[in-house]
Design an enzyme around this catalytic site. Sequence first.
Site, PDB file in Angstrom:
ATOM      1  N   TRP A   1      27.281  74.445  63.323  1.00  0.00           N
ATOM      2  CA  TRP A   1      28.327  75.257  63.952  1.00  0.00           C
ATOM      3  C   TRP A   1      28.873  74.482  65.152  1.00  0.00           C
ATOM      4  CZ3 TRP A   1      27.547  79.347  68.129  1.00  0.00           C
ATOM      5  CH2 TRP A   1      28.706  80.142  68.281  1.00  0.00           C
TER       6      TRP A   1
ATOM      7  N   ALA B   1      22.001  84.087  62.903  1.00  0.00           N
ATOM      8  CA  ALA B   1      23.229  84.868  63.057  1.00  0.00           C
ATOM      9  C   ALA B   1      23.517  85.774  61.865  1.00  0.00           C
ATOM     10  CB  ALA B   1      24.420  83.927  63.264  1.00  0.00           C
TER      11      ALA B   1
ATOM     12  N   ASP C   1      18.688  79.433  65.350  1.00  0.00           N
ATOM     13  CA  ASP C   1      19.897  80.247  65.468  1.00  0.00           C
ATOM     14  C   ASP C   1      19.936  81.174  64.266  1.00  0.00           C
ATOM     15  OD1 ASP C   1      22.375  81.386  65.745  1.00  0.00           O
ATOM     16  OD2 ASP C   1      23.502  79.514  65.748  1.00  0.00           O
TER      17      ASP C   1
ATOM     18  N   LYS D   1      27.164  90.191  62.943  1.00  0.00           N
ATOM     19  CA  LYS D   1      27.408  90.281  61.512  1.00  0.00           C
ATOM     20  C   LYS D   1      26.658  91.449  60.879  1.00  0.00           C
ATOM     21  CE  LYS D   1      28.814  86.054  62.628  1.00  0.00           C
ATOM     22  NZ  LYS D   1      28.686  85.487  63.985  1.00  0.00           N
TER      23      LYS D   1
END
Length: 394
Positions: free
Chosen positions: A127, A210, A208, A243
């Site tokens: 990312w 997400a 991470d 999300k």
Amino acid sequence: MLELLKPQPADKIIALMGLYAADPRDGKIDLGVGVYKDANGKTPIMRAVKAAEARLHEAQTSKSYVGLLGDLSFVDAMRNLVLGTSVAADRVTGAQTPGGTGAIRQLAELVKLANPQATVWLSDPTWPNHPAILKHLDIPTQSYRYFDAATCEVNFDAMMEDLEQAQAGDVVLLHGCCHNPTGANLDLLQWRAVTDLVLRKGLIPFVDLAYQGFGDGLEDDVQGMRHLLGAVPQAMVAASCSKNFGLYRDRVGVALVIAPDEKTRDLAKGALSSLNRLNYSFPPDHGAALVSILMNDADLRADWQAELEEMRTGMLDLRTGLAEELRRATNSDRFDFVANHRGMFSRLGLPPEAVEKLRDEHAIYMVGDSRINIAGLPKDGLTRLAQAVAAVLS
């Protein structure tokens, strides 16, 4: 003073959004922006979130600050969701943050506080905000090979070869599931191999997370990550509620730190409190309060999980449908990997000139590296998209 500022590079996705908005053509397709969209092209408010919001409105009597670390019932709920029973609760401390990005930023600052000499190893690709934040904080980085552009799968041998070069005390940033931007994930055996390497070399995992719940399900998505975190003495996790709870604009995230003992845990807790105070004093409460209400009510949690599962399976259906249409349109199995990837994103492996032609000639917008947002696919537009891809490749 201000005239001394240097121009900043434009965010490519934000620029793409502007081009899409200015395009007057009917039937244009936006596959660039990384937010979940339903069949109507909207980013919905989840049913359980709506219900929790109504309860909060009725029960809340004050808008006073909650605390430097935020809502600790939210932090506990997220610890349970992310870690399950893989790590003893008394080894974990955490802080509420403004979104997953806020969690990444706070944990990156924690790395710099603890060990300014540490290098953070990033997957190639990753990312774009990962290297941007680390560069801004002047934290040294290295890349490890991750994605094989030829096969559109994880190049695991190359990844492990590169990580062998990391030094004790270095940090390895890993995507917990649903790798962004590729959609290609480590399997459980690979997570176990990474765990062995991390332990042998004395590295610190920084995960991470997400997209928990967007790949193979809430529990399956974190099985490999939990194996890793349950085995190592120290680790960090940045988790986002954007999300899987749909709380994008409310900016809800959590920074979790796993420590080997009570003394180290308390040092990390104090550092997180200090960093929160320095950066924004107190994190925003509203969205975190909704998650706390939802996660601590059996009926709301069940409804949330059911709707999340609908979202997940809907994306899997779109993946399968697109892979089938691309096979028909190109008369090849070149894009079969789309059905096997997980999460919101896949990288199609198209050259930049093909991406440009898709935009200019077919009003189909995707990031320059051919990353597409699966959740942005219109179900009735799969054939058109596949035929356009075939056309620009012919």
